[in-house]
Design an enzyme around this catalytic site. Structure first.
Site, PDB file in Angstrom:
ATOM      1  N   SER A   1      -1.877 -17.226   5.924  1.00 10.86           N
ATOM      2  CA  SER A   1      -3.000 -16.163   6.564  1.00 10.86           C
ATOM      3  C   SER A   1      -3.664 -16.626   7.133  1.00 10.86           C
ATOM      4  O   SER A   1      -4.889 -17.342   6.324  1.00 10.86           O
ATOM      5  CB  SER A   1      -3.409 -15.210   5.398  1.00 10.86           C
ATOM      6  OG  SER A   1      -3.300 -14.179   7.228  1.00 10.86           O
TER       7      SER A   1
ATOM      8  N   GLY B   1       6.356  -9.892  16.112  1.00 13.10           N
ATOM      9  CA  GLY B   1       5.201 -10.836  15.874  1.00 13.10           C
ATOM     10  C   GLY B   1       5.258 -11.375  17.757  1.00 13.10           C
ATOM     11  O   GLY B   1       6.154 -11.349  17.935  1.00 13.10           O
TER      12      GLY B   1
ATOM     13  N   LYS C   1     -25.973   4.386  35.671  1.00 10.91           N
ATOM     14  CA  LYS C   1     -23.980   4.577  35.995  1.00 10.91           C
ATOM     15  C   LYS C   1     -23.604   3.248  34.920  1.00 10.91           C
ATOM     16  O   LYS C   1     -23.311   2.152  35.677  1.00 10.91           O
ATOM     17  CB  LYS C   1     -24.530   4.262  36.661  1.00 10.91           C
ATOM     18  CG  LYS C   1     -24.681   5.570  38.279  1.00 10.91           C
ATOM     19  CD  LYS C   1     -24.836   5.830  39.635  1.00 10.91           C
ATOM     20  CE  LYS C   1     -25.784   7.178  39.949  1.00 10.91           C
ATOM     21  NZ  LYS C   1     -25.070   6.907  41.432  1.00 10.91           N
TER      22      LYS C   1
ATOM     23  N   TYR D   1      14.392  -5.838  10.844  1.00 14.37           N
ATOM     24  CA  TYR D   1      13.049  -5.902  11.665  1.00 14.37           C
ATOM     25  C   TYR D   1      12.784  -6.806  12.108  1.00 14.37           C
ATOM     26  O   TYR D   1      12.516  -8.650  11.503  1.00 14.37           O
ATOM     27  CB  TYR D   1      11.933  -5.366  10.700  1.00 14.37           C
ATOM     28  CG  TYR D   1      12.745  -3.298  10.518  1.00 14.37           C
ATOM     29  CD1 TYR D   1      12.358  -2.782  11.056  1.00 14.37           C
ATOM     30  CD2 TYR D   1      13.543  -3.430   9.520  1.00 14.37           C
ATOM     31  CE1 TYR D   1      12.670  -1.487  10.921  1.00 14.37           C
ATOM     32  CE2 TYR D   1      13.690  -2.377   9.142  1.00 14.37           C
ATOM     33  CZ  TYR D   1      13.336  -0.658   9.525  1.00 14.37           C
ATOM     34  OH  TYR D   1      13.816   0.111   9.428  1.00 14.37           O
TER      35      TYR D   1
ATOM     36  N   ARG E   1       0.632  -0.815  -0.285  1.00 14.45           N
ATOM     37  CA  ARG E   1      -0.534  -0.082  -0.211  1.00 14.45           C
ATOM     38  C   ARG E   1       0.539   1.551   0.181  1.00 14.45           C
ATOM     39  O   ARG E   1       0.047   2.200  -0.715  1.00 14.45           O
ATOM     40  CB  ARG E   1      -1.236  -0.104   0.844  1.00 14.45           C
ATOM     41  CG  ARG E   1      -2.009  -0.842   1.454  1.00 14.45           C
ATOM     42  CD  ARG E   1      -2.900  -0.653   1.944  1.00 14.45           C
ATOM     43  NE  ARG E   1      -2.809  -1.035   3.745  1.00 14.45           N
ATOM     44  CZ  ARG E   1      -2.697  -2.349   4.222  1.00 14.45           C
ATOM     45  NH1 ARG E   1      -3.501  -3.072   3.605  1.00 14.45           N
ATOM     46  NH2 ARG E   1      -2.158  -1.454   5.343  1.00 14.45           N
TER      47      ARG E   1
ATOM     48  N   TYR F   1     -25.858   4.532  26.576  1.00 16.78           N
ATOM     49  CA  TYR F   1     -26.986   3.940  28.234  1.00 16.78           C
ATOM     50  C   TYR F   1     -28.391   3.805  27.009  1.00 16.78           C
ATOM     51  O   TYR F   1     -28.460   5.024  26.041  1.00 16.78           O
ATOM     52  CB  TYR F   1     -26.468   4.519  28.694  1.00 16.78           C
ATOM     53  CG  TYR F   1     -28.292   4.520  29.609  1.00 16.78           C
ATOM     54  CD1 TYR F   1     -28.480   3.248  30.156  1.00 16.78           C
ATOM     55  CD2 TYR F   1     -29.269   5.229  29.804  1.00 16.78           C
ATOM     56  CE1 TYR F   1     -29.336   2.986  30.633  1.00 16.78           C
ATOM     57  CE2 TYR F   1     -30.412   4.921  30.312  1.00 16.78           C
ATOM     58  CZ  TYR F   1     -30.479   3.336  30.820  1.00 16.78           C
ATOM     59  OH  TYR F   1     -32.490   3.171  31.356  1.00 16.78           O
TER      60      TYR F   1
ATOM     61  N   ASN G   1      -5.833 -18.318  13.283  1.00 13.66           N
ATOM     62  CA  ASN G   1      -5.412 -19.256  14.629  1.00 13.66           C
ATOM     63  C   ASN G   1      -5.536 -18.930  16.067  1.00 13.66           C
ATOM     64  O   ASN G   1      -5.538 -20.055  15.835  1.00 13.66           O
ATOM     65  CB  ASN G   1      -3.554 -19.678  14.884  1.00 13.66           C
ATOM     66  CG  ASN G   1      -3.435 -17.525  15.294  1.00 13.66           C
ATOM     67  OD1 ASN G   1      -4.136 -16.756  14.895  1.00 13.66           O
ATOM     68  ND2 ASN G   1      -2.293 -17.447  15.149  1.00 13.66           N
ATOM     69  N   CYS G   2      -6.840 -17.885  15.788  1.00 12.68           N
ATOM     70  CA  CYS G   2      -7.759 -18.409  17.005  1.00 12.68           C
ATOM     71  C   CYS G   2      -8.261 -18.466  17.098  1.00 12.68           C
ATOM     72  O   CYS G   2      -9.506 -18.655  17.908  1.00 12.68           O
ATOM     73  CB  CYS G   2      -7.674 -16.252  17.218  1.00 12.68           C
ATOM     74  SG  CYS G   2      -6.141 -15.566  17.771  1.00 12.68           S
TER      75      CYS G   2
END
Length: 648
Positions: free
Chosen positions: A40, A283, A435, A280, A23, A427, A43-44
């Site tokens: 890609s 992760g 509250k 660099y 990009r 709310y 994994n969660c």
């Protein structure tokens, strides 16, 4: 000028970095090296595919090799391994794992995103274990799901009570498997503190999980069919999931002479550069700075990895953007509950010798009169002198994510606990209360800072009572039928003013209630009348989450295949003579209404009770046993727990 970037590793950090680089520049030559087949994937979401909450395997793939190559004009080389780095030549040696071809590729900048691998310790018998699994990637997932689908295991042992361990325990239970969870520490979910984890301990047991704490695995026997624990006990199992943590994949960095931290993480500066400025790293493999304490830490989370990938790409392209550190904001699903945390916990602050104060509150997720409200246990940790927020933790069936995210944002913005009282949050009855729980936490913490409220914690109570301290339970007498702190006396807050003459002024009086609110009111009454007083923070609810109810003794309950607590299965339970809905109500209304509802029935008639507080799953059987009523049946529909109680 950077012309060619090689990225080692996909998924969160690497794939994000590749897309960001494109990009920023259409001219850049971007090569992505990935050892696995998939670059890609979610994994969660892997445990939920094994548990069949996610039924379509293809939904796990965020991007395919072709899709990402075409969209971002990338040279993606999957099933290829980065073997070594020559920093002087600025080249990397790559092996094609399909053809065994080995070749070199030069780079201007290199980004390492190798991730972390599951820790597999040398436990005796582990090599012969024919049904041992770890979970990191798609092949691991396919192997585990195939085993469950084809072998139909009846029993499973999960070793480790972190995110993966808890999620796998739930998903295996969902597949009808009897699960034993083993954790060497005294609690599961290390990011939260013990009393908050205790709520989860109870919930896991209610769902049929056998939880073993403070015990480790000594060895495996009979090709993994038997797990021998450190105390000598033996557990039979058909499969074992090892989830005791992860270790950074640092071999490539080590071979390149990059500087590593004490725990093996790749050391990076604020700009995510390694000790070599042209390399660099992002992760799970890197050592990060704890945002709160500014100490070094290893915090393997997807959100920070994505953010690091973006920042590293910006800096590769000449920007100077700093990574501010990782706060560790996280959340997990534990059956019907969510558990979330942000910032530092008490354990960390004690280790760093940082003074702090904590408060516990137990508000509803939204207005109690609107259906579906559920209690949240919320803990706030702060500096009593400055109001700085150190961290927060929450457990509940609804609304946990919103409150922790708000507090995480407040921490990033440098807000204090007093500022929490002034937050104007959205709310409407289905979503919150006028509250909000975050406001309430701010009010209580501010009261502590201002000296309006002095308190003691759950772990201090028993010693104070044992040493002769006066503890007044200011709840209604009927509430004590569901449990009370041993050694306390009962004077309800409404009767307290009439009993002042009977109370001593030469010693500190301690007060407690259900969740802390009426204790605060009682403390103000006493303090304004010249007494020295301290409130039990979080009340009976926080105290009993750790110690349990003193009415639970000799009350046996079992769980059905869905993990619902049952005492006796009978069709009689479905023929209710009266229905009482206390969903969303806060103390003492559920107990008051239950008592009144029972009183209106004749002997032998049945009351159908609807509640949303998970605590009723253990409290109500104990109460029924004590009072002589019969609990015929329980079942759960979404957040509503239904009980059928036959009057004695």
């Amino acid at each position: 000028m950077t012309q060619k970037v090689i990225i080692v590793g996909g998924v969160a950090g690497g794939a994000t970095a590749a897309a960001r680089l494109r990009r920023l520049s259409e001219d850049l030559d971007i090569i992505l090296i990935e050892r696995g087949e998939h670059i890609s994937f979610a994994n969660c979401g892997l445990p939920y595919y094994i548990g069949e909450t996610i039924k379509d395997r293809n939904k796990l793939f965020v991007q395919t090799v072709k899709g990402m190559s075409d969209r971002f004009n990338l040279d993606i080389r999957n099933v290829s391994e980065a073997v070594s780095i020559d920093p002087k030549k600025k080249s990397i040696t790559i092996k094609n794992l399909q053809t065994s071809e080995v070749y070199e590729e030069s780079y201007d900048k290199l980004l390492l995103s190798p991730g972390a691998r599951p820790i597999v310790p040398p436990i005796p018998g582990i090599e012969e274990n024919a049904a041992l699994f770890t979970l990191r990637n798609i092949p691991d997932t396919d192997r585990m799901k195939s085993y469950v689908d084809s072998k139909h295991p009846k029993k499973a042992v999960v070793i480790g009570g972190g995110f993966i361990g808890i999620e796998m325990a739930e998903n295996l239970v969902d597949r009808g498997i009897e699960v034993t969870l083993i954790e060497m520490s005294n609690q599961i979910m290390a990011p939260i503190d013990f009393e908050m984890a205790s709520i989860l301990h109870t919930h896991l047991k209610e769902k049929g999980v056998k939880l073993i704490l403070e015990n480790g695995v000594h060895s495996f026997a009979n090709q993994g069919k038997a797990v021998i624990l450190a105390d000598g006990s033996e557990i039979e199992t058909d499969m074992t999931i090892l989830s005791i943590g992860v270790r950074p994949e640092n071999e490539l960095a080590k071979s390149a002479g990059l500087e590593l931290g004490e725990r093996g993480g790749i050391i990076v500066n604020d700009y995510l550069q390694t000790s070599n400025p042209d390399i660099y790293a992002v992760g799970d493999a890197i050592e990060v700075v704890d945002y709160m304490s500014r100490t070094k830490a290893m915090i393997p989370l997807a959100g920070p990895a994505n953010r690091q990938g973006r920042i590293a790409s910006n800096n590769i392209m000449g920007k100077k953007e700093k990574y501010q550190g990782t706060m560790g904001t996280s959340i997990a699903k534990v059956f019907d509950l969510a558990v979330a945390a942000t910032g530092n916990n008490e354990k960390t602050l004690k280790r760093l010798d940082i003074p702090y104060e904590v408060i516990h509150i137990h508000p509803s997720s939204h207005a109690g009169y609107y259906p579906g409200a559920a209690p949240i246990s919320l803990k706030l940790i702060f500096d009593k002198e400055t109001g700085k927020i150190y961290g927060a933790q929450a457990v509940g069936a609804d609304g946990v994510d919103k409150r922790i995210d708000v507090i995480a944002t407040a921490i990033k913005g440098g807000l204090t606990v007093e500022d929490l009282t002034n937050l104007e949050l959205s709310y409407a009855p289905p979503y919150s209360s006028a509250k909000d729980p975050v406001n309430m936490a701010g009010y209580v913490a501010t009261n502590v800072m201002d000296g309006e409220l002095e308190q003691i914690q759950w772990h201090e109570v028993d010693k104070i009572v044992a040493d002769g301290g006066l503890l007044i339970d200011v709840r209604e007498p009927m509430e004590r039928e569901f449990g009370f702190i041993e050694g306390s006396i009962n004077i309800s807050v409404n009767e307290l003013r009439n009993k002042l003459a009977e109370l001593p002024k030469d010693q500190t009086i301690y007060v407690s209630c259900q969740v802390g609110l009426r204790g605060y009111l009682a403390s103000r009454i006493l303090k304004n009348n010249g007494f020295k007083v301290k409130n039990v923070d979080g009340g009976w609810k926080t105290y009993s989450s750790v110690y349990g109810s003193n009415l639970e003794k000799n009350v046996e309950t079992t769980t059905n295949d869905l993990g619902e607590t049952v005492v006796e299965e009978t069709n009689e339970g479905e023929k209710a003579d009266s229905v009482l809905d206390v969903s969303g109500f806060t103390c003492p209304m559920p107990i008051v209404k239950l008592k009144k509802g029972i009183e209106t029935l004749n002997s032998g008639q049945v009351l159908e009770l609807h509640a949303t507080d998970q605590g009723t799953l253990s409290d109500l059987p104990a109460w029924a046993n004590k009072t002589g009523h019969t609990l015929l049946k329980t079942e759960q529909e979404d957040r509503v727990i239904k009980f059928w109680i036959k009057k004695k």
